[in-house]
Design a protein around this motif. Structure first.
Motif, PDB file in Angstrom:
ATOM      1  N   ARG A  60       0.865  -1.177   0.000  1.00  0.00           N
ATOM      2  CA  ARG A  60       0.000   0.000   0.000  1.00  0.00           C
ATOM      3  C   ARG A  60       0.901   1.226   0.000  1.00  0.00           C
ATOM      4  NH1 ARG A  60      -1.731   3.131   4.181  1.00  0.00           N
ATOM      5  NH2 ARG A  60      -3.778   4.085   4.009  1.00  0.00           N
ATOM      6  N   ALA A  61       0.547   2.242  -0.789  1.00  0.00           N
ATOM      7  CA  ALA A  61       1.352   3.460  -0.858  1.00  0.00           C
ATOM      8  C   ALA A  61       0.438   4.684  -0.863  1.00  0.00           C
ATOM      9  CB  ALA A  61       2.212   3.447  -2.124  1.00  0.00           C
ATOM     10  N   LEU A  62       1.026   5.811  -0.533  1.00  0.00           N
ATOM     11  CA  LEU A  62       0.347   7.103  -0.606  1.00  0.00           C
ATOM     12  C   LEU A  62      -1.000   7.087   0.101  1.00  0.00           C
ATOM     13  CD1 LEU A  62       1.240   7.931  -4.317  1.00  0.00           C
ATOM     14  CD2 LEU A  62       2.391   8.747  -2.249  1.00  0.00           C
ATOM     15  N   ASN A  63      -0.988   6.621   1.351  1.00  0.00           N
ATOM     16  CA  ASN A  63      -2.196   6.576   2.184  1.00  0.00           C
ATOM     17  C   ASN A  63      -3.332   5.767   1.548  1.00  0.00           C
ATOM     18  OD1 ASN A  63      -1.016   8.122   4.204  1.00  0.00           O
ATOM     19  ND2 ASN A  63      -1.683  10.040   3.271  1.00  0.00           N
ATOM     20  N   GLY A  64      -2.963   4.730   0.812  1.00  0.00           N
ATOM     21  CA  GLY A  64      -3.976   3.871   0.193  1.00  0.00           C
ATOM     22  C   GLY A  64      -4.484   4.378  -1.136  1.00  0.00           C
ATOM     23  N   LYS A  65      -3.928   5.481  -1.624  1.00  0.00           N
ATOM     24  CA  LYS A  65      -4.330   6.030  -2.921  1.00  0.00           C
ATOM     25  C   LYS A  65      -3.564   5.371  -4.065  1.00  0.00           C
ATOM     26  CE  LYS A  65      -7.127   9.208  -1.324  1.00  0.00           C
ATOM     27  NZ  LYS A  65      -8.538   9.193  -1.586  1.00  0.00           N
ATOM     28  N   ALA A  66      -2.587   4.517  -3.717  1.00  0.00           N
ATOM     29  CA  ALA A  66      -1.776   3.845  -4.736  1.00  0.00           C
ATOM     30  C   ALA A  66      -1.313   2.489  -4.213  1.00  0.00           C
ATOM     31  CB  ALA A  66      -0.568   4.692  -5.112  1.00  0.00           C
ATOM     32  N   LEU A  67      -0.930   1.658  -5.134  1.00  0.00           N
ATOM     33  CA  LEU A  67      -0.279   0.382  -4.853  1.00  0.00           C
ATOM     34  C   LEU A  67       1.109   0.480  -5.463  1.00  0.00           C
ATOM     35  CD1 LEU A  67      -0.329  -2.703  -4.070  1.00  0.00           C
ATOM     36  CD2 LEU A  67      -1.040  -3.096  -6.431  1.00  0.00           C
ATOM     37  N   ARG A  68       2.115   0.101  -4.703  1.00  0.00           N
ATOM     38  CA  ARG A  68       3.497   0.085  -5.185  1.00  0.00           C
ATOM     39  C   ARG A  68       3.922  -1.362  -5.298  1.00  0.00           C
ATOM     40  NH1 ARG A  68       8.794   1.373  -1.798  1.00  0.00           N
ATOM     41  NH2 ARG A  68      10.267   1.626  -3.498  1.00  0.00           N
ATOM     42  N   THR A  69       4.482  -1.725  -6.441  1.00  0.00           N
ATOM     43  CA  THR A  69       5.056  -3.062  -6.586  1.00  0.00           C
ATOM     44  C   THR A  69       6.526  -2.904  -6.959  1.00  0.00           C
ATOM     45  OG1 THR A  69       4.573  -3.330  -8.957  1.00  0.00           O
ATOM     46  CG2 THR A  69       2.855  -4.001  -7.400  1.00  0.00           C
ATOM     47  N   LEU A  70       7.328  -3.778  -6.402  1.00  0.00           N
ATOM     48  CA  LEU A  70       8.745  -3.862  -6.732  1.00  0.00           C
ATOM     49  C   LEU A  70       9.029  -5.315  -7.058  1.00  0.00           C
ATOM     50  CD1 LEU A  70       9.192  -2.136  -3.494  1.00  0.00           C
ATOM     51  CD2 LEU A  70      10.590  -1.240  -5.328  1.00  0.00           C
ATOM     52  N   HIS A  71       9.898  -5.554  -8.003  1.00  0.00           N
ATOM     53  CA  HIS A  71      10.284  -6.944  -8.238  1.00  0.00           C
ATOM     54  C   HIS A  71      11.710  -7.012  -8.759  1.00  0.00           C
ATOM     55  CE1 HIS A  71      10.200  -7.874 -12.677  1.00  0.00           C
ATOM     56  NE2 HIS A  71       9.743  -6.640 -12.671  1.00  0.00           N
ATOM     57  N   SER A  72      12.341  -8.148  -8.477  1.00  0.00           N
ATOM     58  CA  SER A  72      13.688  -8.375  -8.993  1.00  0.00           C
ATOM     59  C   SER A  72      13.815  -9.825  -9.442  1.00  0.00           C
ATOM     60  CB  SER A  72      14.758  -8.037  -7.948  1.00  0.00           C
ATOM     61  OG  SER A  72      14.659  -8.868  -6.816  1.00  0.00           O
ATOM     62  N   VAL A  73      14.502  -9.981 -10.541  1.00  0.00           N
ATOM     63  CA  VAL A  73      14.747 -11.294 -11.127  1.00  0.00           C
ATOM     64  C   VAL A  73      16.189 -11.683 -10.826  1.00  0.00           C
ATOM     65  CG1 VAL A  73      14.865 -12.589 -13.297  1.00  0.00           C
ATOM     66  CG2 VAL A  73      13.036 -10.915 -12.932  1.00  0.00           C
ATOM     67  N   ASN A  74      16.358 -12.911 -10.341  1.00  0.00           N
ATOM     68  CA  ASN A  74      17.692 -13.457 -10.043  1.00  0.00           C
ATOM     69  C   ASN A  74      18.545 -12.484  -9.234  1.00  0.00           C
ATOM     70  OD1 ASN A  74      16.942 -15.775 -11.308  1.00  0.00           O
ATOM     71  ND2 ASN A  74      18.178 -15.460 -13.137  1.00  0.00           N
ATOM     72  N   GLU A  75      17.987 -12.069  -8.095  1.00  0.00           N
ATOM     73  CA  GLU A  75      18.686 -11.229  -7.124  1.00  0.00           C
ATOM     74  C   GLU A  75      19.263  -9.955  -7.733  1.00  0.00           C
ATOM     75  OE1 GLU A  75      21.418 -13.861  -5.103  1.00  0.00           O
ATOM     76  OE2 GLU A  75      19.771 -14.640  -3.878  1.00  0.00           O
ATOM     77  N   GLY A  76      18.478  -9.312  -8.596  1.00  0.00           N
ATOM     78  CA  GLY A  76      18.872  -8.012  -9.113  1.00  0.00           C
ATOM     79  C   GLY A  76      19.404  -7.996 -10.515  1.00  0.00           C
ATOM     80  N   GLN A  77      19.408  -9.134 -11.184  1.00  0.00           N
ATOM     81  CA  GLN A  77      19.847  -9.172 -12.574  1.00  0.00           C
ATOM     82  C   GLN A  77      18.963  -8.244 -13.420  1.00  0.00           C
ATOM     83  OE1 GLN A  77      19.278 -12.968 -14.559  1.00  0.00           O
ATOM     84  NE2 GLN A  77      21.282 -12.769 -15.507  1.00  0.00           N
ATOM     85  N   TYR A  78      17.693  -8.166 -13.062  1.00  0.00           N
ATOM     86  CA  TYR A  78      16.721  -7.271 -13.694  1.00  0.00           C
ATOM     87  C   TYR A  78      15.705  -6.910 -12.626  1.00  0.00           C
ATOM     88  CZ  TYR A  78      12.561  -5.894 -16.325  1.00  0.00           C
ATOM     89  OH  TYR A  78      11.461  -5.228 -16.787  1.00  0.00           O
ATOM     90  N   GLY A  79      15.137  -5.729 -12.717  1.00  0.00           N
ATOM     91  CA  GLY A  79      14.117  -5.363 -11.753  1.00  0.00           C
ATOM     92  C   GLY A  79      13.253  -4.225 -12.240  1.00  0.00           C
ATOM     93  N   GLY A  80      12.189  -3.983 -11.490  1.00  0.00           N
ATOM     94  CA  GLY A  80      11.297  -2.902 -11.856  1.00  0.00           C
ATOM     95  C   GLY A  80      10.438  -2.466 -10.687  1.00  0.00           C
TER      96      GLY A  80
END
Length: 174
Positions: A60-80
């Motif tokens: 949950r982000a921005l007091n519930g006004k947004a959803l934040r997602t983070l992800h990483s592939v193979n421990e940081g080889q790629y992420g977003g």
């Protein structure tokens, strides 16, 4: 005295963190509440190819006004990282996704059920010729299933499916 101040500060931090985690999303984003947490998927690979593992954190982000997602592939080889929110002027759930591979996407989300949605993305700057992405996400029985197709060099790829399970691992960016 320092111990008392530390205790008060610790209690405040603990209670405010717990409060933030239990606060609701805005009405338009309530569908995402069951998705909050950290997830892990091991992608199917061809024989002899190295394992690909994706760690994804939804919060949950921005007091519930947004959803934040983070992800990483193979421990940081790629992420977003994504920010998902309800755009009042468009009357749609929209998102922006930024990657460590120097491209980004923007898109809209269509809610298709109580625990499912479809994301439609326009891709900018992908070096592999991907210009659009369509993914369907469904949460069922404690697992998240994601099916994804890519418009690559003018042709849609076959859908790839991944199953995410709850995880205690961390998203890593290098």
């Amino acid at each position: 005295m320092k111990q008392v101040l530390f205790l008060i500060a610790s209690l405040y931090l603990f209670s405010s963190t717990g409060l933030a985690a239990s606060q609701p999303f805005s009405k338009e984003l309530e569908i995402f509440a069951p998705f909050v947490g950290t997830w892990e998927a091991v992608f199917k690979t061809e024989n002899g190819k190295p394992t690909v593992t994706d760690i994804s954190k939804w919060e949950r982000a921005l007091n519930g006004k947004a959803l934040r997602t983070l992800h990483s592939v193979n421990e940081g080889q790629y992420g977003g990282e994504s920010l998902i929110f309800f755009d009042k002027s468009k009357q749609q759930i929209v998102f922006y996704y930024f990657t460590t591979a120097d491209f980004h996407t923007q898109g809209v989300i269509e809610v298709t059920g109580k625990n499912s949605f479809v994301a439609y993305e326009d891709v900018t700057g992908n070096q592999d010729g991907i210009t659009k992405v369509k993914s369907t996400s469904t949460l069922s029985q404690g697992k998240m299933t994601v099916s994804t197709s890519y418009l690559k060099k003018g042709n849609w790829t076959a859908s790839e499916q991944r199953t995410y399970k709850p995880s205690s691992k961390q998203v890593i960016f290098k």
